[in-house]
Design a protein around this motif. Structure first.
Motif, mmCIF file in Angstrom:
data_model
loop_
_atom_site.group_PDB
_atom_site.id
_atom_site.type_symbol
_atom_site.label_atom_id
_atom_site.label_comp_id
_atom_site.label_asym_id
_atom_site.label_seq_id
_atom_site.Cartn_x
_atom_site.Cartn_y
_atom_site.Cartn_z
ATOM 1 N N TRP A 57 17.464 99.823 85.215
ATOM 2 C CA TRP A 57 18.150 100.206 86.443
ATOM 3 C C TRP A 57 19.543 100.686 86.084
ATOM 4 C CZ3 TRP A 57 22.381 97.475 88.820
ATOM 5 C CH2 TRP A 57 22.773 96.333 88.135
ATOM 6 N N ALA A 58 20.190 101.350 87.029
ATOM 7 C CA ALA A 58 21.466 101.988 86.736
ATOM 8 C C ALA A 58 22.564 101.426 87.627
ATOM 9 C CB ALA A 58 21.355 103.495 86.946
ATOM 10 N N PRO A 59 23.467 100.616 87.077
ATOM 11 C CA PRO A 59 24.566 100.101 87.888
ATOM 12 C C PRO A 59 25.590 101.166 88.260
ATOM 13 C CG PRO A 59 24.778 99.360 85.627
ATOM 14 C CD PRO A 59 23.452 100.047 85.734
ATOM 15 N N ASP A 60 25.619 102.266 87.514
ATOM 16 C CA ASP A 60 26.402 103.427 87.935
ATOM 17 C C ASP A 60 25.820 104.669 87.284
ATOM 18 O OD1 ASP A 60 27.380 103.723 85.346
ATOM 19 O OD2 ASP A 60 29.411 103.112 85.816
ATOM 20 N N GLY A 61 26.515 105.784 87.399
ATOM 21 C CA GLY A 61 25.946 107.037 86.948
ATOM 22 C C GLY A 61 25.887 107.232 85.451
ATOM 23 N N LEU A 62 26.619 106.438 84.675
ATOM 24 C CA LEU A 62 26.767 106.722 83.255
ATOM 25 C C LEU A 62 25.741 106.035 82.361
ATOM 26 C CD1 LEU A 62 30.641 106.614 82.756
ATOM 27 C CD2 LEU A 62 29.165 108.604 82.915
ATOM 28 N N PHE A 63 25.128 104.961 82.815
ATOM 29 C CA PHE A 63 24.300 104.217 81.877
ATOM 30 C C PHE A 63 23.196 103.434 82.581
ATOM 31 C CE2 PHE A 63 27.818 101.454 83.079
ATOM 32 C CZ PHE A 63 27.216 100.233 83.302
ATOM 33 N N TRP A 64 22.316 102.860 81.766
ATOM 34 C CA TRP A 64 21.230 102.017 82.255
ATOM 35 C C TRP A 64 21.372 100.605 81.705
ATOM 36 C CZ3 TRP A 64 19.641 107.065 80.746
ATOM 37 C CH2 TRP A 64 19.041 107.829 81.754
ATOM 38 N N VAL A 65 20.772 99.680 82.421
ATOM 39 C CA VAL A 65 20.588 98.319 81.950
ATOM 40 C C VAL A 65 19.090 98.061 81.870
ATOM 41 C CG1 VAL A 65 20.876 95.869 82.486
ATOM 42 C CG2 VAL A 65 22.759 97.471 82.879
ATOM 43 N N VAL A 66 18.638 97.550 80.735
ATOM 44 C CA VAL A 66 17.232 97.215 80.543
ATOM 45 C C VAL A 66 17.047 95.730 80.813
ATOM 46 C CG1 VAL A 66 15.348 97.076 78.865
ATOM 47 C CG2 VAL A 66 16.897 99.059 78.862
ATOM 48 N N MET A 67 16.115 95.399 81.690
ATOM 49 C CA MET A 67 15.806 94.011 81.998
ATOM 50 C C MET A 67 14.660 93.572 81.091
ATOM 51 S SD MET A 67 18.126 93.615 84.140
ATOM 52 C CE MET A 67 17.778 91.886 84.481
ATOM 53 N N HIS A 68 14.986 92.805 80.059
ATOM 54 C CA HIS A 68 14.014 92.434 79.034
ATOM 55 C C HIS A 68 13.532 91.004 79.249
ATOM 56 C CE1 HIS A 68 11.958 92.568 75.227
ATOM 57 N NE2 HIS A 68 12.620 91.523 74.783
ATOM 58 N N GLN A 69 12.254 90.833 79.556
ATOM 59 C CA GLN A 69 11.627 89.517 79.710
ATOM 60 C C GLN A 69 12.387 88.633 80.706
ATOM 61 O OE1 GLN A 69 11.277 87.911 75.760
ATOM 62 N NE2 GLN A 69 9.678 89.350 75.154
ATOM 63 N N ASN A 70 12.830 89.272 81.807
ATOM 64 C CA ASN A 70 13.515 88.554 82.889
ATOM 65 C C ASN A 70 14.824 87.890 82.457
ATOM 66 O OD1 ASN A 70 11.589 89.182 84.843
ATOM 67 N ND2 ASN A 70 10.297 87.480 84.223
ATOM 68 N N LYS A 71 15.326 88.272 81.289
ATOM 69 C CA LYS A 71 16.596 87.729 80.836
ATOM 70 C C LYS A 71 17.732 88.636 81.300
ATOM 71 C CE LYS A 71 14.565 85.511 76.758
ATOM 72 N NZ LYS A 71 14.584 85.423 75.283
ATOM 73 N N ARG A 72 18.933 88.269 80.913
ATOM 74 C CA ARG A 72 20.088 89.086 81.275
ATOM 75 C C ARG A 72 19.915 90.515 80.759
ATOM 76 N NH1 ARG A 72 25.866 86.796 79.677
ATOM 77 N NH2 ARG A 72 25.128 85.213 81.157
ATOM 78 N N GLY A 73 20.337 91.459 81.565
ATOM 79 C CA GLY A 73 20.179 92.852 81.178
ATOM 80 C C GLY A 73 21.010 93.221 79.956
ATOM 81 N N ARG A 74 20.572 94.236 79.263
ATOM 82 C CA ARG A 74 21.269 94.735 78.072
ATOM 83 C C ARG A 74 21.216 96.253 78.090
ATOM 84 N NH1 ARG A 74 17.245 96.755 75.117
ATOM 85 N NH2 ARG A 74 15.209 95.712 75.092
ATOM 86 N N TYR A 75 22.067 96.877 77.263
ATOM 87 C CA TYR A 75 22.016 98.317 77.119
ATOM 88 C C TYR A 75 20.776 98.705 76.312
ATOM 89 C CZ TYR A 75 26.893 98.331 78.669
ATOM 90 O OH TYR A 75 28.044 98.174 79.379
#
Length: 288
Positions: A158-176
């Motif tokens: 998902w994208a918290p803003d226009g510049l980047f994405w966050v990957v939600m891996h195994q329901n853990k905290r998101g990462r780049y």
């Protein structure tokens, strides 16, 4: 391999975006292009439809006018478009960004190359940030040098803003996302549009950041960060320069540096000394 392109637009003509040029360049590498078009006060929707390419799929949207937290309404619109992509890869291009026609085969080849490697979740581009006129590019820590613009469309992102994405891996905290380099630039023209259009853009978008709009003046900048552009612009954007861009730039010789600009000058000296890029990166390179 199927490649989806996507973007969102609203009042593209009124705000001086080269959005038609951007979409046409995106079509040079994509099998479909999803465009979320918000209710506008101009002919944006009609101009997008008039491109007349069956690969373009328009989604008409309504913006949340009460969303004033750090531009998150843009993330909402971006994700409406992304969630409607059906390709193996989803390629996001903003309305003031253009792909060079000579780079289209390289971009497509990069996606082919990494398609079978699930470790590569995103592809990262270098950037040309043009400022003041098409002959100058801005280079400092204030202007991101690289950014992910292609995301694997089979992962939870998902994208918290226009510049980047966050990957939600195994329901853990998101990462780049884990990424590889494409090896070519994206051409960013938002800061060469006419002063009139730039000020209208600032007036309209400030409310989504809960800011009071301030008049924009291209001359008010640390001119030491501006360098001559020695490359070749995408052919598709050249007519836009004549109709919508500032063609001459003059810096204010009396301009006083802000604290932020002074800090960036110091950072650039450290970068040169260490031979390192100290700008924030919204990705983790796993393949160079």
């Amino acid at each position: 391999m199927k490649v989806s392109g996507f973007t969102f637009l609203r009042n593209g003509t009124l705000l001086g975006y080269p959005y038609i040029e951007s979409l046409k360049s995106l079509l040079s590498v994509c099998d479909e292009v999803v465009v979320a078009v918000g209710k506008s006060d101009d002919d944006t929707l009609e101009r997008v439809r008039s491109i007349g390419d069956a690969r373009i799929r328009v989604i008409e949207t309504t913006w949340n006018e009460d969303m004033k937290d750090r531009g998150y309404v843009y993330a909402q619109q971006k994700m409406i478009a992304q969630f409607n992509c059906s390709g193996d890869w989803a390629f996001y291009l903003e309305g003031d960004e253009v792909i060079h026609e000579e780079d289209a085969p390289l971009i497509r080849a990069a996606m082919e190359k990494h398609l079978a490697n699930p470790e590569v979740e995103a592809l990262v581009f270098d950037y040309h940030h043009f400022y003041g006129c098409p002959d100058l590019v801005a280079k400092s820590p204030a202007w991101y040098r690289r950014a992910p613009r292609i995301i694997r469309n089979t992962i939870r992102s998902w994208a918290p803003d226009g510049l980047f994405w966050v990957v939600m891996h195994q329901n853990k905290r998101g990462r780049y996302p884990n990424a590889a380099l494409v090896g070519c630039p994206i051409y960013h023209y938002g800061h060469v549009r006419s002063s009139e259009k730039m000020n209208e853009k600032i007036r309209q978008v400030s409310r989504y950041w809960n800011h009071t709009p301030k008049a924009h003046d291209y001359s008010q900048i640390d001119a030491s960060i501006l360098q001559p552009f020695k490359g070749k612009h995408p052919a598709i954007v050249l007519p836009w320069f004549q109709d919508y861009a500032e063609l001459v730039f003059t810096a204010d010789p009396q301009y006083r540096l802000s604290k932020r600009e002074k800090r960036h000058r110091w950072q650039m000296k450290v970068e040169k000394l260490l031979g390192r890029d100290l700008t924030k990166k919204h990705y983790q390179l796993v393949v160079v």
